[in-house]
Motif scaffolding. Structure first.
Motif, PDB file in Angstrom:
ATOM      1  N   ARG A 120      -6.594   7.709   1.857  1.00  0.00           N
ATOM      2  CA  ARG A 120      -7.010   7.645   3.263  1.00  0.00           C
ATOM      3  C   ARG A 120      -7.283   6.194   3.688  1.00  0.00           C
ATOM      4  O   ARG A 120      -6.850   5.746   4.756  1.00  0.00           O
ATOM      5  CB  ARG A 120      -8.274   8.485   3.419  1.00  0.00           C
ATOM      6  CG  ARG A 120      -8.552   8.867   4.839  1.00  0.00           C
ATOM      7  CD  ARG A 120      -9.948   9.439   4.950  1.00  0.00           C
ATOM      8  NE  ARG A 120     -10.344   9.396   6.332  1.00  0.00           N
ATOM      9  CZ  ARG A 120     -10.238  10.407   7.163  1.00  0.00           C
ATOM     10  NH1 ARG A 120      -9.775  11.564   6.733  1.00  0.00           N
ATOM     11  NH2 ARG A 120     -10.596  10.293   8.417  1.00  0.00           N
ATOM     12  N   ASN A 121      -7.977   5.489   2.787  1.00  0.00           N
ATOM     13  CA  ASN A 121      -8.302   4.094   3.048  1.00  0.00           C
ATOM     14  C   ASN A 121      -7.021   3.245   3.181  1.00  0.00           C
ATOM     15  O   ASN A 121      -6.875   2.426   4.098  1.00  0.00           O
ATOM     16  CB  ASN A 121      -9.170   3.594   1.875  1.00  0.00           C
ATOM     17  CG  ASN A 121      -9.730   2.223   2.153  1.00  0.00           C
ATOM     18  OD1 ASN A 121      -9.749   1.800   3.307  1.00  0.00           O
ATOM     19  ND2 ASN A 121     -10.156   1.536   1.112  1.00  0.00           N
ATOM     20  N   PHE A 122      -6.075   3.469   2.249  1.00  0.00           N
ATOM     21  CA  PHE A 122      -4.819   2.713   2.272  1.00  0.00           C
ATOM     22  C   PHE A 122      -4.019   3.039   3.538  1.00  0.00           C
ATOM     23  O   PHE A 122      -3.429   2.150   4.172  1.00  0.00           O
ATOM     24  CB  PHE A 122      -3.961   3.022   1.032  1.00  0.00           C
ATOM     25  CG  PHE A 122      -4.517   2.441  -0.255  1.00  0.00           C
ATOM     26  CD1 PHE A 122      -5.652   1.632  -0.252  1.00  0.00           C
ATOM     27  CD2 PHE A 122      -3.910   2.696  -1.484  1.00  0.00           C
ATOM     28  CE1 PHE A 122      -6.176   1.094  -1.423  1.00  0.00           C
ATOM     29  CE2 PHE A 122      -4.419   2.161  -2.654  1.00  0.00           C
ATOM     30  CZ  PHE A 122      -5.560   1.358  -2.625  1.00  0.00           C
TER      31      PHE A 122
ATOM     32  N   SER B 105      -8.628   9.524  -3.764  1.00  0.00           N
ATOM     33  CA  SER B 105      -9.732   9.111  -2.891  1.00  0.00           C
ATOM     34  C   SER B 105      -9.402   7.832  -2.105  1.00  0.00           C
ATOM     35  O   SER B 105     -10.051   7.523  -1.107  1.00  0.00           O
ATOM     36  CB  SER B 105     -10.989   8.889  -3.726  1.00  0.00           C
ATOM     37  OG  SER B 105     -10.702   7.950  -4.744  1.00  0.00           O
ATOM     38  N   ASP B 106      -8.403   7.060  -2.607  1.00  0.00           N
ATOM     39  CA  ASP B 106      -8.067   5.792  -1.923  1.00  0.00           C
ATOM     40  C   ASP B 106      -7.010   5.963  -0.834  1.00  0.00           C
ATOM     41  O   ASP B 106      -6.833   5.077   0.013  1.00  0.00           O
ATOM     42  CB  ASP B 106      -7.524   4.770  -2.946  1.00  0.00           C
ATOM     43  CG  ASP B 106      -8.649   4.170  -3.772  1.00  0.00           C
ATOM     44  OD1 ASP B 106      -9.792   4.181  -3.285  1.00  0.00           O
ATOM     45  OD2 ASP B 106      -8.383   3.721  -4.901  1.00  0.00           O
TER      46      ASP B 106
ATOM     47  N   TYR C 164       0.836  -1.209   0.000  1.00  0.00           N
ATOM     48  CA  TYR C 164       0.000   0.000   0.000  1.00  0.00           C
ATOM     49  C   TYR C 164       0.868   1.255   0.000  1.00  0.00           C
ATOM     50  O   TYR C 164       0.559   2.235  -0.678  1.00  0.00           O
ATOM     51  CB  TYR C 164      -0.956  -0.003   1.189  1.00  0.00           C
ATOM     52  CG  TYR C 164      -2.091  -0.981   0.975  1.00  0.00           C
ATOM     53  CD1 TYR C 164      -3.068  -0.727   0.003  1.00  0.00           C
ATOM     54  CD2 TYR C 164      -2.190  -2.153   1.700  1.00  0.00           C
ATOM     55  CE1 TYR C 164      -4.098  -1.635  -0.214  1.00  0.00           C
ATOM     56  CE2 TYR C 164      -3.207  -3.063   1.489  1.00  0.00           C
ATOM     57  CZ  TYR C 164      -4.159  -2.799   0.528  1.00  0.00           C
ATOM     58  OH  TYR C 164      -5.174  -3.682   0.294  1.00  0.00           O
TER      59      TYR C 164
ATOM     60  N   GLU D 229      -5.172   3.870   6.327  1.00  0.00           N
ATOM     61  CA  GLU D 229      -5.838   3.191   7.446  1.00  0.00           C
ATOM     62  C   GLU D 229      -5.395   1.730   7.536  1.00  0.00           C
ATOM     63  O   GLU D 229      -5.141   1.205   8.624  1.00  0.00           O
ATOM     64  CB  GLU D 229      -7.341   3.254   7.216  1.00  0.00           C
ATOM     65  CG  GLU D 229      -8.102   3.530   8.487  1.00  0.00           C
ATOM     66  CD  GLU D 229      -9.523   3.929   8.181  1.00  0.00           C
ATOM     67  OE1 GLU D 229     -10.320   3.023   7.879  1.00  0.00           O
ATOM     68  OE2 GLU D 229      -9.814   5.149   8.204  1.00  0.00           O
ATOM     69  N   ILE D 230      -5.298   1.100   6.336  1.00  0.00           N
ATOM     70  CA  ILE D 230      -4.847  -0.313   6.321  1.00  0.00           C
ATOM     71  C   ILE D 230      -3.409  -0.401   6.842  1.00  0.00           C
ATOM     72  O   ILE D 230      -3.085  -1.271   7.665  1.00  0.00           O
ATOM     73  CB  ILE D 230      -4.939  -0.896   4.888  1.00  0.00           C
ATOM     74  CG1 ILE D 230      -6.395  -0.922   4.424  1.00  0.00           C
ATOM     75  CG2 ILE D 230      -4.345  -2.306   4.844  1.00  0.00           C
ATOM     76  CD1 ILE D 230      -6.600  -1.327   2.987  1.00  0.00           C
TER      77      ILE D 230
END
Ligand code: ADP
Length: 376
Positions: free
Chosen positions: A193-195, A190-191, A178, A197-198
């Protein structure tokens, strides 16, 4: 005339010798003396033999002594137990293994001491054979050492290292992957933040695994000694419930704590870890709206603490393995929370260390009950 000769036995008084036997009497006197010496030496040997048997009988090591014809003369209790053979077995048949026969032939040929490991009747045995050579014959002394525990520990260590590398590698691979997507700009805005978090979650998992491994290895070094103090188990049970209140409330789990007031003397921090690990699992593996009960009883001079949940339960197949390091009954479910597969092995380790029993009964779909058993 010959009848009188029979009188020449050990009890004969040679001073009052019958004149008719005067000439022959010195010869008989010698014979009788030699006979006496022989008997004395035979008795001394028998008593030495018995001494050897007495000394070696309760040795932890197996001991077998064979004569020059391969006949077993001494086989102590430990050797009989390891080899499961009668004391009248033959040297060549002590172990039913072709490698053993080859091993013996080699020793007979070279007349040199040799050692080899054999797996016999669930034991991992190291067998040392020492040829004893005197001017006439060659006998053998066989010493058998049980290396099963060392072997088991060695296998466990290897498996543990392999598991550690694997378990550390998987979150790291995911973090790296990631991070690479973000750093090379491939990840969409847009991804990101999600990445991130992972990455954060996997980083935490990594920390948790390292933490658990450190805990296990400090427990492995038994030399550290424990700081014993007297405390009330009721207070520790209440502390655990409070510490995990956020988690249990988050899943709407009803917690009933009736652990009674009872003072024990042991390491308070290890005991708290023990109860916490089991209690945290109970929350982890209980569904929304479930029930967890903590209770205690005193039975037959034992204090038993119960941690009971009505969660997912553990299958009979998994039950014997859940205390193993890195064992997780449901691999698919583990990644979404802070599972490492080490919690229960830490708990078991602590229980062994403190001299407590730790048992579990469980039924899939109905729940699990863990019991901490303390001699009082
Ligand atoms: P983990 O970090 O995966 O929880 P543990 O060593 O604490 O590792 O537990 C080993 C496995 O035992 C878990 O993966 C889970 O499958 C099972 N287990 C432990 N406690 C419970 C419980 N109270 N209910 C159901 N399963 C449990």
């Amino acid at each position: 005339y010959t009848k009188g000769l029979n009188r020449f036995d050990e009890t004969y008084n040679f001073n009052s010798i019958d004149p008719s036997y005067k000439e022959i009497s010195p010869y008989f006197k010698n014979l009788i003396e030699s006979n006496k010496k022989l008997k004395a030496s035979e008795m001394a040997q028998a008593s030495r033999f018995k001494e050897i048997i007495d000394i070696t009988e309760n040795m932890e090591e197996g001991l077998v002594i064979c004569d020059e014809n391969g006949k077993v003369e001494i086989m102590n209790k430990a050797a009989q137990n390891y080899l499961d053979k009668d004391p009248d077995a033959r040297f060549i048949d002590l172990i039913d293994d072709e490698d053993y026969k080859e091993f013996i032939k080699e020793i007979e040929k070279t007349k040199k001491t040799k050692a080899m490991a054999f797996d016999v009747n669930n034991f991992h045995l190291k067998v040392f054979v020492d040829p004893i050579i005197d001017s006439y014959d060659m006998g053998y002394v066989i010493i058998i050492i049980d290396n099963s525990e060392t072997r088991k520990a060695e296998l466990m260590r290897r498996e543990f290292s392999a598991n550690v590398s694997h378990e550390l590698k998987s979150p790291l691979t995911s973090i790296n992957g990631y991070a690479e997507l973000i750093s090379t700009g491939i990840a969409k805005e847009s991804d990101v933040r999600n990445f991130a978090e992972i990455i954060y979650k996997e980083g935490n998992r990594l920390l948790q695994i390292i933490d658990d491994i450190l805990k296990l290895s400090s427990l492995d070094e038994n030399g550290q000694g424990i700081d014993e103090i007297e405390f009330d188990i009721k207070e520790i049970a209440e502390l655990c419930v409070d510490n995990y209140r956020g988690k249990s409330d988050g899943k709407n789990i009803k917690v009933i704590n009736t652990v009674g007031s009872y003072k024990i003397r042991t390491s308070i921090s290890l005991f708290t870890d023990l109860v916490s690990n089991i209690y945290e699992n109970a929350i982890k593996y209980t569904n929304e709206g479930g029930i967890i009960e903590l209770s205690s009883i005193i039975l037959d001079k034992k204090l038993i603490i119960f941690i009971k949940d009505n969660g997912v339960g553990i299958s009979q197949k998994d039950l014997p393995r859940i205390f193993e390091r890195f064992y997780m009954a449901d691999k698919a479910r583990k990644r979404d929370n802070r599972s490492t597969g080490l919690g229960l092995s830490i708990a078991k380790h602590i229980a062994d260390y403190l001299g407590f029993g730790l048992e579990v009964t469980s039924k899939v779909g109905c729940g699990s009950t863990f019991r901490i058993i303390i001699d009082i």
